[in-house]
Design an enzyme around this catalytic site. Structure first.
Site, PDB file in Angstrom:
ATOM      1  N   ALA A  56      -2.495   4.133  -1.529  1.00 60.86           N
ATOM      2  CA  ALA A  56      -2.733   2.760  -1.990  1.00 60.86           C
ATOM      3  C   ALA A  56      -1.442   1.985  -1.770  1.00 60.86           C
ATOM      4  O   ALA A  56      -0.364   2.447  -2.174  1.00 60.86           O
ATOM      5  CB  ALA A  56      -3.111   2.763  -3.463  1.00 60.86           C
ATOM      6  N   VAL A  82       1.672   6.388  -2.925  1.00 58.97           N
ATOM      7  CA  VAL A  82       1.969   4.962  -2.819  1.00 58.97           C
ATOM      8  C   VAL A  82       2.494   4.632  -1.421  1.00 58.97           C
ATOM      9  O   VAL A  82       3.446   5.238  -0.931  1.00 58.97           O
ATOM     10  CB  VAL A  82       2.983   4.536  -3.892  1.00 58.97           C
ATOM     11  N   LYS A  83       1.808   3.670  -0.808  1.00 59.55           N
ATOM     12  CA  LYS A  83       2.166   3.272   0.547  1.00 59.55           C
ATOM     13  C   LYS A  83       3.200   2.152   0.478  1.00 59.55           C
ATOM     14  O   LYS A  83       2.989   1.122  -0.177  1.00 59.55           O
ATOM     15  CB  LYS A  83       0.907   2.770   1.257  1.00 59.55           C
ATOM     16  N   ILE A  84       4.313   2.378   1.162  1.00 59.36           N
ATOM     17  CA  ILE A  84       5.455   1.461   1.101  1.00 59.36           C
ATOM     18  C   ILE A  84       5.810   1.039   2.521  1.00 59.36           C
ATOM     19  O   ILE A  84       5.930   1.896   3.406  1.00 59.36           O
ATOM     20  CB  ILE A  84       6.692   2.195   0.494  1.00 59.36           C
TER      21      ILE A  84
END
Ligand code: E4P
Length: 214
Positions: A56, A82-84
């Site tokens: 996400a 977590v997509k960064i």
């Protein structure tokens, strides 16, 4: 190579989970928008459908905001990653999140240097984008192959997710690179099971079976 689905469409994911082929899912703000629902609605549903990682993406572009969003996203379910984005503020956020045990997927990776920076900051996954590199006349599959090779050479444990896959050729070429994961859009997944000789052969088997009963 594990298969992830590159979509935020829950019905599509459920279909391929039933086939037994989908391990994880990647989403991004564009895919969430396309689903017609919100990230808060779809991520918990997707995380309950698959046993593997569900990426996400954060919306903030500065470290403090990314970290705050990431902590909330990670609380949704144990398999949320977590997509960064691969920018300096993103690397700072990855360093903090990695120390907290929050898994990250560094996205929008278009070079070996970016992949190395993300890995050294503590990324769990890096996502090189194949299709978008091909779009500008570069070779996306070659980048995946090079990152996999370099990570192996230096014992880097960050896993490589081949992303921005557009066709069967991309899938079959990345299978030979040794990348751990390919995240594949629904349209391409549907094509992966098809072969005209399978349909022709099955039709003949059914016909011969029916004839044998006469
Ligand atoms: C997945 O992590 C990426 O967001 C996605 O593969 C991008 O694909 P696109 O280049 O087709 O939008």
């Amino acid at each position: 190579m594990k298969i992830f689905m590159d979509t935020a469409n829950v019905e599509e994911i459920a279909k391929f989970v039933d086939w037994g082929v989908v391990y994880g899912v990647t989403t991004n703000p564009s895919l969430i928008a396309k689903s017609g629902r919100t990230q808060a609605e779809v991520i918990p549903e997707i995380a309950a459908l698959v046993s593997g990682p569900v990426s996400a993406e954060v919306i903030s572009t500065e470290c403090a905001g990314m970290v705050e969003e990431a902590r909330k996203l990670a609380k949704i379910a144990g398999n949320v990653v977590v997509k960064i984005p691969c920018i300096p503020e993103g690397l700072k956020a990855v360093k903090i999140l990695s120390a907290e045990g929050i898994k990250t997927n560094v996205t929008l990776v278009f070079s070996m240097s970016q992949a190395l920076m993300a890995a050294r900051a503590g990324a769990t996954y890096v996502s090189p984008f194949i299709g978008r590199l091909d779009d500008i006349g570069e070779n996306g599959v070659q980048l995946v192959e090079n990152i996999v090779k370099a990570f192996k050479l230096y014992g880097i444990e960050t896993e490589v997710i081949a992303a921005s896959i557009r066709n069967l050729e991309h899938v079959e070429k990345v299978m030979l690179t040794g990348c751990q994961i390919a995240t594949i859009p629904t349209k391409v997944l549907e094509q992966m099971i098809k072969h005209p000789l399978t349909d022709k052969g099955l039709a003949q088997f059914m016909l011969d079976y029916q004839n044998s009963l006469k």
